[in-house]
Design an enzyme around this catalytic site. Structure first.
Site, PDB file in Angstrom:
ATOM      1  N   GLY A  16      22.765  67.912  27.422  1.00 55.26           N
ATOM      2  CA  GLY A  16      23.773  68.776  27.198  1.00 55.26           C
ATOM      3  C   GLY A  16      23.315  70.064  26.325  1.00 55.26           C
ATOM      4  N   GLY A  17      22.101  70.410  26.983  1.00 55.78           N
ATOM      5  CA  GLY A  17      21.107  71.570  26.457  1.00 55.78           C
ATOM      6  C   GLY A  17      21.891  73.106  26.650  1.00 55.78           C
ATOM      7  N   GLY A  19      25.237  73.595  25.819  1.00 55.96           N
ATOM      8  CA  GLY A  19      25.898  73.668  24.884  1.00 55.96           C
ATOM      9  C   GLY A  19      25.692  74.635  23.475  1.00 55.96           C
ATOM     10  N   TYR A 146      37.175  59.359  21.990  1.00 52.41           N
ATOM     11  CA  TYR A 146      35.995  59.856  21.758  1.00 52.41           C
ATOM     12  C   TYR A 146      35.383  59.556  20.278  1.00 52.41           C
ATOM     13  CZ  TYR A 146      33.187  63.985  20.327  1.00 52.41           C
ATOM     14  OH  TYR A 146      32.007  64.880  19.990  1.00 52.41           O
ATOM     15  N   ASN A 175      31.262  71.331  10.372  1.00 51.03           N
ATOM     16  CA  ASN A 175      31.553  72.340  11.030  1.00 51.03           C
ATOM     17  C   ASN A 175      30.672  73.220  11.532  1.00 51.03           C
ATOM     18  OD1 ASN A 175      34.760  71.517  11.050  1.00 51.03           O
ATOM     19  ND2 ASN A 175      34.101  71.579   9.105  1.00 51.03           N
ATOM     20  N   VAL A 176      29.897  73.324  12.737  1.00 45.50           N
ATOM     21  CA  VAL A 176      29.111  73.977  13.329  1.00 45.50           C
ATOM     22  C   VAL A 176      29.738  75.169  14.038  1.00 45.50           C
ATOM     23  CG1 VAL A 176      27.190  74.086  14.726  1.00 45.50           C
ATOM     24  CG2 VAL A 176      27.919  71.842  13.874  1.00 45.50           C
ATOM     25  N   LYS A 197      40.542  85.875  18.245  1.00 48.85           N
ATOM     26  CA  LYS A 197      41.987  86.381  17.849  1.00 48.85           C
ATOM     27  C   LYS A 197      41.593  87.786  17.000  1.00 48.85           C
ATOM     28  CE  LYS A 197      45.096  82.130  17.048  1.00 48.85           C
ATOM     29  NZ  LYS A 197      45.703  81.941  16.017  1.00 48.85           N
ATOM     30  N   ASP A 280      48.236  72.660   8.170  1.00 46.51           N
ATOM     31  CA  ASP A 280      46.855  73.117   7.547  1.00 46.51           C
ATOM     32  C   ASP A 280      45.811  71.979   7.934  1.00 46.51           C
ATOM     33  OD1 ASP A 280      47.598  74.606   4.342  1.00 46.51           O
ATOM     34  OD2 ASP A 280      46.805  75.513   6.321  1.00 46.51           O
TER      35      ASP A 280
END
Lengths: 324, 324
Positions: A16-17, A19, A146, A175-176, A197, A280
């Site tokens: 997964g290098g 990502g 998952y 949260n990265v 956005k 939220d």
């Protein structure tokens, strides 16, 4: 804690290098000087091998003959895809993880560091969450496939240790965000979705619409910090039990504060509207980083404002091929 | 609840058909009249197919083309083997279960009933336990590999339902005993291990040594009752969520009471010694059978004394080839 004694320099295979986290590790190792004399670091993507296939997994291990593995590869998707296809996310990730861990074992790999996710924690739980709580209840319904597959990595690690003494382990980032992230407005992580956005709102001279009230608090960690920490985990962290990689509770910020940092970084001066009709999610889901702090009391996280600026700059510069 | 509507009679494949529960289902179906006109019931053992192997699994499904499956096959072992080899029990059972469920899906099987076990429940929990509590904490350390693999069946069932609408489900028996059981003194279930010890103590004119104080309470269920109930589950139980198959809390007995029934059944008149230096395990681990009694308020369990007598008689008659 003793550092990993390898006989000779490491050959590190990173699955997964390509990502978010893989690219951060690559940056830290290849550009920021973390690579040591004689080491080889190989960054794989799905083009190099389909890890769902045992033969292809074996072939790529035989080709590179790693001594160490950082296992980031997974089938991932946005919220709606997970909700529709829990079976695929469960089976495919169970298969990838079994192929990688068993092949690593069969080929005498010294250590594997896998990547869990804070979304796999129990849905109903007390806070702050810590590493001992992973299996204390079912995960959130939306991506249980998952989540169960990821949780199984922790069970597999313990089983490989019990059976063979392997010190395979795992990290749990919160949260990265960072360059090479998923910036898709619907499926991307919250900060990068908002960066996208904001970029468009500035370009098109419209209002920036943020989902929710902006009040929820989150612990954000810049991908380069994760990169540096994962190299440390690979070299120095000897436990089989996983470790949370996160800033502390004192560095939680509200979504609104983060939005304002993004607007500043992109020089957006238009209207910001918080759509309170949209959910939220949880107000607070604090992860406890005490274990990390015990090991690395002096580790300095990139200040959020700076991480956001670096990511926004990368996004603007790479807009054409960013994942939007 | 509507019964399963099938086009034509069922062809039922029973994996693990030669084990304790498989033999009970075979008795109930082939000898006790549960089989219906035109139905075919095929009882597989490991000699027919190694279900860890996908090709062999597919081959046996293609040979028999079942419409329904009762999936009992698993890698199992005694306490000490599990403790030493959690990795094998985890990987092999995950593989068997994935092969069976995925092959069933691909071949259009209408329903699969798998078999969980009350030993997979959380180690730290409140009692009585019910079906909703399976994932509420880690399982006992001694056989966590097996337990996690079994728990995964429940996750897979939900995922197959969410993705394809399949009503694959599972049962959770408590302490089953009966003919064709494992009577090994060290590794067998508690009642059958004691039957073996009592048989030998009578034969050799020695004291019967029972481990522990005799005080722990257990819910025992005779294998023929499980057989009848599993046929009912296959035909009538429509939920994807699992169902506990057990006598009620009011029918819990102490180990000592059970030992006395065994002594009576085998006409053992010697000394019985309770070795209190050996661990009792849990005093009480009551499973809640309210869901079962809601569906089948009139189901009559075989009285324990009678089940013990039938099992002892079988054991004496079949001593030479019983699993000791």
């Amino acid at each position: 804690m003793a550092s990993q004694s390898g006989s000779g320099p490491m050959r590190v295979l990173v699955t997964g290098g390509s990502g978010l986290i893989g690219k951060a590790i690559e940056h830290v190792v290849m550009k920021d000087g973390e690579k040591r004399e004689g080491e080889h670091w190989i960054f794989l993507s799905s083009k190099d091998a389909n890890l769902m296939d045992l033969e292809q997994t074996r072939a790529v291990f035989e080709k590179h003959r790693p001594t160490h593995v950082i296992h980031l590869a997974a089938k991932v998707g946005g919220l709606y895809l997970h909700m529709r296809e829990n079976l695929y996310f469960l089976r495919d990730n169970l298969r990838i993880n079994d192929n990688v861990l068993q092949t690593a074992h069969a080929m005498g790999v010294t250590k594997v560091v896998s990547c869990l996710s804070s979304c796999i924690f129990p849905d109903k739980t007390t806070y702050p969450i810590d590493e001992t709580m992973i299996h204390n209840g079912p995960p959130h319904e939306s991506n249980y496939g998952y989540s169960h597959a990821k949780r199984m990595i922790d069970v597999q690690n313990r089983a490989y240790f019990g059976q063979y003494g392997h010190r395979y382990t795992a990290v749990i980032p919160t949260n990265v965000f960072g360059p090479h992230d998923n910036f898709n407005e619907d499926e991307g992580h919250v900060l990068t979705a908002i960066m996208n956005k904001t970029y468009k709102a500035k370009r098109d001279n419209t209002t920036l619409n943020v989902w929710g009230s902006g009040k929820p608090l989150r612990q954000f960690i810049f991908s380069m910090d994760i990169g540096r920490l994962m190299v440390w985990v690979l070299r120095e962290y000897d436990e089989v039990n996983p470790i949370i990689l996160s800033v502390g509770e004192e560095d939680e910020v509200s979504i609104q504060e983060a939005v304002e940092m993004i607007a500043e970084a992109l020089e957006f001066k238009g209207q910001i509207h918080y759509d309170t009709s949209l959910s939220d999610g949880q107000l607070k889901k604090t992860a406890n980083n005490a274990k990390l702090r015990r090991y690395l009391p002096d580790f300095t996280f990139t200040p959020l404002r700076e991480g956001i600026k670096l990511t926004c700059d990368w996004f603007v510069k790479n807009y054409e091929h960013a994942r939007t």
